[in-house]
Each structure stands twice: as C-alpha cells, then as structure tokens.
Design an enzyme around this catalytic site. Sequence first.
Site, short mmCIF file in Angstrom:
data_model
loop_
_atom_site.label_atom_id
_atom_site.label_comp_id
_atom_site.label_asym_id
_atom_site.label_seq_id
_atom_site.Cartn_x
_atom_site.Cartn_y
_atom_site.Cartn_z
N LYS A 53 0.92 -1.12 0.17
CA LYS A 53 0.07 0.14 0.18
C LYS A 53 0.90 1.29 0.05
O LYS A 53 0.54 2.14 -0.74
CB LYS A 53 -0.91 0.00 1.31
CG LYS A 53 -1.98 -1.28 1.06
CD LYS A 53 -2.76 -1.14 2.41
CE LYS A 53 -3.84 -2.48 2.12
NZ LYS A 53 -4.40 -3.01 3.29
N GLN A 97 -4.55 -1.44 9.43
CA GLN A 97 -4.53 -2.84 9.04
C GLN A 97 -5.24 -3.79 9.87
O GLN A 97 -4.54 -3.87 11.15
CB GLN A 97 -2.85 -3.32 8.64
CG GLN A 97 -2.95 -4.52 8.17
CD GLN A 97 -3.46 -4.51 6.79
OE1 GLN A 97 -3.31 -3.73 5.80
NE2 GLN A 97 -4.06 -5.56 6.18
N ASP A 120 -10.69 2.88 3.49
CA ASP A 120 -11.18 1.45 3.58
C ASP A 120 -12.84 1.23 3.38
O ASP A 120 -13.07 0.16 2.91
CB ASP A 120 -10.51 0.76 4.82
CG ASP A 120 -9.50 -0.15 4.52
OD1 ASP A 120 -9.32 -0.50 3.35
OD2 ASP A 120 -9.01 -0.60 5.58
#
Length: 283
Positions: A53, A97, A120
Amino acid sequence: MTAQLIDGNALSRQLRADVTARVTALKARGITPGLAVILVGENAASQVYVRNKVKACEDTGMHSVLERWPATMTEAELLARVDALNADASIHGILVQLPLPAHIDAQKVIEAISPAKDVDGFHIASAGALMTGMPGFWPCTPYGCMKMLESIGYELKGKHAVVIGRSNIVGKPMALMLLQQNATVTICHSGTKDLKAMTLQADVIVAAVGKRNVLTADMVKPGAVVLDVGMNRNDEGKLCGDVDFEGVKEVAGYVTPVPGGVGPMTITMLMVNTLESAERLVA
Ligand code: NAP
C-alpha cells in the site's frame, strides 16, 4: 470454450496512471493526497500488505505515513493515534490494518476513524452510505470487482449475480454494489443448502469465501463471468483463489486469475479512494 482473462494487473496499471495524473493536478493546486497506514503487531501477511500500500502511494506520487506499533499497544493508545490522524490536514485517508491484536476492539477503532478519511470504507457511516446510495467510500475489494466488470463493458441490468460469502468487507458490500447496478442478487454463505443450484443460475459469480475449489466447473453456467476474491494457499504453498481456475476457465466467459486478479485491484481502489478524499477539498 476458453474464458477471457480479466487481468487485474493490466487494469490496475491503467487506473493507477489516471490516479497519478490526478495527483499531479491536485499537487499543482497545493494539495498532496496523503494516506496513513497503521500496523499493530508483527502479522507477516499484514507486513506485506502495508508495504504494498505504501509503495502504491509512492508510485502514484501520494504522501504516505506508515506507523508501526508493537502488539502491546493498548486500545487507548491506538484510539489516540487515530484521533491525531483525524486532525492531521496532510492526511486524507486512514487505514488501520486488520487483524488487530485480540485485546483491541477492531470495530471500535474503525468507528473512531473520521468517515471523511475512511478510505477502506469499513466505517458504519460508509456502510450506511453504500446501503442507501449516498456518496461515501466503497470498500476497496468489491469496488475493484465492479471496476473489473466495467472494464469488460458488462451490463449488469437484468443479470443474475451470485455472491458467495457475506462478510462486511467483501460479500455484503459486493452484493449492494451489484444491486445498485440493477442486477438481481443472491447471497450465499455457509448455511446455503445447495450452492451449485444457485451458481448454475448465475450470469456473474463472485467467490469470496477463503476456501480452495469452492467453485468448480460443474457449478458454472457456460459464458458466466467469474470473479475470484479468495486468497488461499495450494498444496505447493502457492497463492490460489476460491475458484478451480483450470476447470472453470473452460466453461466461463470471463474469469479473474489469482494472483493477478482482484488482489492488485484492491490496492488500486485504495489509491482512488484516497485521491478522491483529497479532491473533495477542492471540489
Ligand atoms: P470471511 O469474513 O471469512 O467470510 C467468508 C464467507 O464465506 C462467510 O460469509 C462464510 O459464511 C462463507 N463461507 C464459508 N464457507 C462457505 C461454503 N462452503 N460455501 C459458501 N459460503 C461459505 O472472509 P472475507 O474477509 O470475506 O474474505 C474472503 C476471501 O477473500 C479470503 O480468502 C480473503 O483472504 C480474501 N480477500 C481477498 C482480498 C483481495 O484483495 N483479493 C481482500 C479481502 C479478502 P458464513 O457467514 O455463514 O460464515
């Protein structure tokens, strides 16, 4: 019949080139899109994901911050970091995460992220926006699947889509996105009685289970589009999806490979969401 591949790497390259151009334009207006990624603990797979990422941010010219914290970090400490990033004007997207260590309530942490920075798309406000058709961030994996369908010019209206899996991050949002495009949607899960009877009716199948060979050739209608979200390991330890690719490619019209399918699209859509978060400041 041999299915056409939907190449997630090639499509990602195209989309990321567009992101890079838009980042350059935004920078000319004094805004550099910024993504903060928080990693707690030493989960090996998570380390790879966050690295990818951050690299994608660098490749597209975005600013990125990677915060690595030990597994002993407390929930209160993590919530304080999220608060600080919510208030940081150089950050347009915040990603924590998952999975988090067991002593931290992941949902509580996700709800602490400002919905304006929830790139997200996991915040309950983002889920509600998707459900009601309001603007908001779409979860990256199903969003990437929608882009794959778009890339082949697939018209969903009137088609029957079967989604296998009903997680909050893939299956359910996937079903809502397909519904929004006027597909008739069936959601299957571990309690589904006859999965094959469902998938054989499908024009589009999205497999998001996390088990090898959940979808085999005898379960696919000739010409159907098959999107494989699963990420598993085969007996040789190689990455594979939920779909028996070798068999299904002889029946399906289109199929996504693993690796090189949905995986790269997920990170690409994270870049798109982060960019669009920053673009909203000048819209
Ligand atoms: P998850 O939360 O474990 O959900 C799996 C779903 O599959 C559940 O809804 C479960 O049903 C259903 N299921 C389990 N066994 C089944 C069966 N035999 N038949 C039908 N449905 C069954 O997983 P997830 O987070 O959605 O992820 C799914 C897969 O996608 C994993 O392999 C994950 O690694 C992968 N993934 C890939 C990406 C990417 O970027 N490519 C991103 C996210 C996830 P119940 O609800 O009844 O338990």
